[in-house]
Motif scaffolding. Sequence first.
Motif, mmCIF file in Angstrom:
data_model
loop_
_atom_site.group_PDB
_atom_site.id
_atom_site.type_symbol
_atom_site.label_atom_id
_atom_site.label_comp_id
_atom_site.label_asym_id
_atom_site.label_seq_id
_atom_site.Cartn_x
_atom_site.Cartn_y
_atom_site.Cartn_z
ATOM 1 N N ARG A 178 -8.805 -1.988 0.864
ATOM 2 C CA ARG A 178 -8.336 -1.952 -0.516
ATOM 3 C C ARG A 178 -9.314 -2.691 -1.403
ATOM 4 O O ARG A 178 -9.985 -3.613 -0.954
ATOM 5 C CB ARG A 178 -6.971 -2.637 -0.642
ATOM 6 N N TYR A 201 -3.526 6.376 3.456
ATOM 7 C CA TYR A 201 -3.003 5.469 4.472
ATOM 8 C C TYR A 201 -2.097 6.245 5.415
ATOM 9 O O TYR A 201 -1.364 7.146 4.999
ATOM 10 C CB TYR A 201 -2.217 4.343 3.801
ATOM 11 N N SER A 258 -7.638 2.419 -2.986
ATOM 12 C CA SER A 258 -8.047 2.536 -1.582
ATOM 13 C C SER A 258 -8.216 4.013 -1.264
ATOM 14 O O SER A 258 -8.284 4.856 -2.155
ATOM 15 C CB SER A 258 -6.979 1.919 -0.674
ATOM 16 N N LYS A 265 0.813 -1.221 0.000
ATOM 17 C CA LYS A 265 0.000 0.000 0.000
ATOM 18 C C LYS A 265 0.844 1.267 0.000
ATOM 19 O O LYS A 265 0.382 2.317 -0.460
ATOM 20 C CB LYS A 265 -0.942 -0.009 1.204
#
Length: 445
Positions: free
Chosen positions: A314, A326, A323, A20
Amino acid sequence: MTTAQLTGPYQHYVYAYPHKTAYRALPDRPPLRSLWAAEDKRALSLYLHIPFCEVRCGFCNLFTRIGAPDGLTGAYLDALARQADAVREALGDPADVRFATAAFGGGTPTFLTAAELERLCDIAEQRMGADLRAVPLSVEASPATATADRLAVLADRGTTRLSLGVQSFVDSEARSAVRPQRRSDVEAALARIRNTSVPVLNIDLIYGIDGQTERTWRQSLDAALAWRPEELYLYPLYVRPLTGLGRHRTAPGPDPAWDEQRLRLYRAGRDHLLAHGYTQQSMRMFRRADAPPQGADDHACQTDGMIGLGCGARSYTSTLHYSFDYAVGMHEIRGIIDSYVATTDFAHAEIGYRVDAHEARRRHLLQSLLQAGGLPAADYRARFGSAPADDFGAELQRLADRGWLADTGPAHLRLTPEGLAHSDAIGPELFSPAIRAAMAAYDRK
């Protein structure tokens, strides 16, 4: 000599690829309808993310916040419902959409009250169209939140697997990992779970905690085995930046003595579980030989078709993983949650990574190889039209040279037991240069 060789066996837990931290803002904000138009939607996975916990463990770098002000969980579920409506509309004709698995994760989904859990299930069923009683449904919980009323809701709504984060049955080790709990409370939670109709219990344990010895590790293993869990996950402790333990780490960088301790405890735990009738599914996952099967082992998501709802979830199509933003730091996480709760337009992908044909091959190889069953070359060829050795010959040869690739011939690629032990080095070593560069450029927050 590679980076993984230089810095030791514990680099990254590869539960998804690309990582990610390789995701970036998508300037074109592609509409979800166009992203999913050509996708196979006959066996989708559904994941609902709840970013709340009653405490934050010292090792945790997940997207979650401690507690929730009055009204925030309700407002979050309101946003989750709006997102579900937008995603369901984007998926198109309901006759073309079927969910094959479902999971609630976090955070701690059982941070929600029993009534809120009912609403969460309603969102999955009534708004997304997932039949929770007809598909495997996995839910994560903590001992303090695994209350009888919450468990009753989950069992009634079709939960087939409940995962309890215990980490250690030794109170002093739990305190060392900044996880305030007492063994008596853990045992009471396990008793409540076993008193439900949920068929699969998973217990998470951690090795490598400060002060942990082979004797105390065995104590935790035996305490878990006393409940005959259908699954056990054994996680190595990581100390990550911006976590509670990370803020107090005095010597960042490689720690060969700690690496050796973790490897020693891993091998002891693995051998102990194998001797007690468990089969190894991956470096972390062990399943009781007579346990009912669940969905994909280790939640590898090596195939496409994941719908993630919630600000830490996600979603995966064949060409784009996407997504929301983060973070690990508490201030940043709170801001992202507040932004999610205020969102009204969920019809576009905001942040993600475009997966080209090469990355799709690499992802399939990586996440298949990290499973104990390995990768049948015929499956790879059927999907991509080539053999794994054609695309990744040099990488596979390096694994073979170290004794980490089993001598099973080109028809089936599988790690040796020692290769599985080094999964957290093998995975990152198989990352592409582009993913490595994106991860290195990520601005932690």
